[in-house]
Write a protein that holds these residues in place. Structure first.
Motif, short mmCIF file in Angstrom:
data_model
loop_
_atom_site.label_atom_id
_atom_site.label_comp_id
_atom_site.label_asym_id
_atom_site.label_seq_id
_atom_site.Cartn_x
_atom_site.Cartn_y
_atom_site.Cartn_z
N GLY A 53 -4.72 13.73 -14.10
CA GLY A 53 -4.36 14.75 -13.11
C GLY A 53 -3.06 14.39 -12.43
N PRO A 54 -2.89 14.90 -11.21
CA PRO A 54 -1.64 14.62 -10.50
C PRO A 54 -1.49 13.14 -10.20
N GLY A 55 -0.25 12.74 -9.88
CA GLY A 55 0.01 11.35 -9.55
C GLY A 55 -0.80 10.91 -8.34
N ARG A 56 -1.07 9.63 -8.27
CA ARG A 56 -1.86 9.08 -7.17
C ARG A 56 -0.94 8.36 -6.19
N THR A 57 -1.09 8.69 -4.92
CA THR A 57 -0.28 8.09 -3.86
C THR A 57 -0.69 6.63 -3.67
N LEU A 58 0.30 5.76 -3.67
CA LEU A 58 0.05 4.34 -3.48
C LEU A 58 0.23 3.98 -2.01
N PHE A 59 -0.68 3.14 -1.48
CA PHE A 59 -0.66 2.73 -0.09
C PHE A 59 -0.56 1.23 0.01
N LEU A 87 -5.47 6.56 8.81
CA LEU A 87 -4.75 5.30 8.94
C LEU A 87 -3.26 5.46 8.67
N THR A 88 -2.92 6.36 7.75
CA THR A 88 -1.50 6.63 7.48
C THR A 88 -0.87 7.33 8.68
N ALA A 89 -1.57 8.31 9.24
CA ALA A 89 -1.06 9.03 10.42
C ALA A 89 -0.88 8.09 11.61
N GLU A 90 -1.72 7.08 11.71
CA GLU A 90 -1.64 6.11 12.80
C GLU A 90 -0.60 5.02 12.55
N GLY A 91 0.02 5.02 11.37
CA GLY A 91 1.02 4.02 11.05
C GLY A 91 0.45 2.69 10.60
N LYS A 92 -0.82 2.67 10.23
CA LYS A 92 -1.46 1.44 9.78
C LYS A 92 -1.36 1.27 8.27
N LEU A 93 -1.13 2.36 7.59
CA LEU A 93 -0.84 2.36 6.15
C LEU A 93 0.47 3.09 5.94
N GLN A 94 1.16 2.73 4.87
CA GLN A 94 2.35 3.48 4.49
C GLN A 94 2.26 3.80 3.01
N THR A 95 2.83 4.93 2.66
CA THR A 95 2.89 5.29 1.25
C THR A 95 4.12 4.62 0.65
N VAL A 96 3.96 4.13 -0.57
CA VAL A 96 5.06 3.39 -1.20
C VAL A 96 5.39 3.91 -2.58
N GLY A 97 4.91 5.10 -2.88
CA GLY A 97 5.21 5.68 -4.18
C GLY A 97 4.02 6.40 -4.76
N THR A 98 4.18 6.77 -6.02
CA THR A 98 3.14 7.50 -6.72
C THR A 98 2.94 6.85 -8.08
N GLU A 99 1.69 6.72 -8.45
CA GLU A 99 1.34 6.18 -9.76
C GLU A 99 0.95 7.35 -10.65
N ASN A 100 1.53 7.41 -11.84
CA ASN A 100 1.19 8.47 -12.76
C ASN A 100 -0.26 8.35 -13.21
N SER A 101 -0.88 9.49 -13.47
CA SER A 101 -2.27 9.51 -13.91
C SER A 101 -2.41 10.48 -15.07
N ALA A 102 -3.07 10.04 -16.11
CA ALA A 102 -3.32 10.91 -17.26
C ALA A 102 -4.42 11.92 -16.93
#
Length: 182
Positions: A67-73, A50-65
């Protein structure tokens, strides 16, 4: 896959911005794995697609205790249009996964629109039921497999039940039950 796409878009639409793990957690809380084919891998695949199709966009990253940060959509305009298109297709569908996904998000649409689509779905399921019942006498006494009429009766019963269930849902909607977009 249409049901998974609809579920992912719908959850993101309700919670945006949100991350894939939150979508997965939400669907697990609904026990969606018992009525759909949604699996963790299919959720993340849908997010990527859905991101590749332009139906979702990433808007940042949320920190996570954990593991790595989580991509926000969040949904794009094209994502909102895709959500509505998938809702319209799923609300008239006789596929249980698709219909179930649409029922989960029917509050996103106006009541009259939901009712019109569900009436169409009810006609579709009744038509399938009637076609299956019409086929039973067409089978000759010797047919392969010998239990084909039993299978036709089984499936006609499934569609008869779907038709009746939809009638009950329509009654509740028309009585004003359930919150809708309007």
């Amino acid at each position: 896959m249409p049901a998974v796409r609809l579920l992912v878009l719908g959850v993101i639409r309700r919670q945006q911005p949100t991350h894939g793990y939150a979508v997965r957690r939400e669907l697990l809380s609904w026990r969606a794995e018992t009525w759909t084919n949604v699996k963790p891998g299919s959720i993340y695949h849908a997010l990527k697609q859905l991101t590749a199709e332009g139906k979702l966009q990433t808007v940042g990253t949320e920190n996570s205790a954990e593991g790595p940060g989580r991509t926000l959509f969040e949904l794009t305009g094209a994502g909102e249009a895709e959500f509505r298109r998938l809702m319209d297709v799923a609300l008239v569908s006789i596929d249980m996964e698709e219909l179930g996904a649409a029922i989960a998000f029917m509050d996103a649409l106006p009541r009259a629109h939901i009712v019109a689509k569900l009436r169409e779905q009810q006609r579709n399921s009744a038509q399938v039921r009637d076609e299956l019942l019409r086929m039973i006498p067409e089978f000759p006494a010797r047919h392969e497999p010998p239990h084909a009429p039993d299978l036709l009766e089984l499936w006609s019963g499934v569609f008869a039940n779907l038709t009746g269930w939809t009638a009950g849902l329509l009654e509740r909607l028309e009585a004003g039950e359930y919150r809708t977009a309007d």
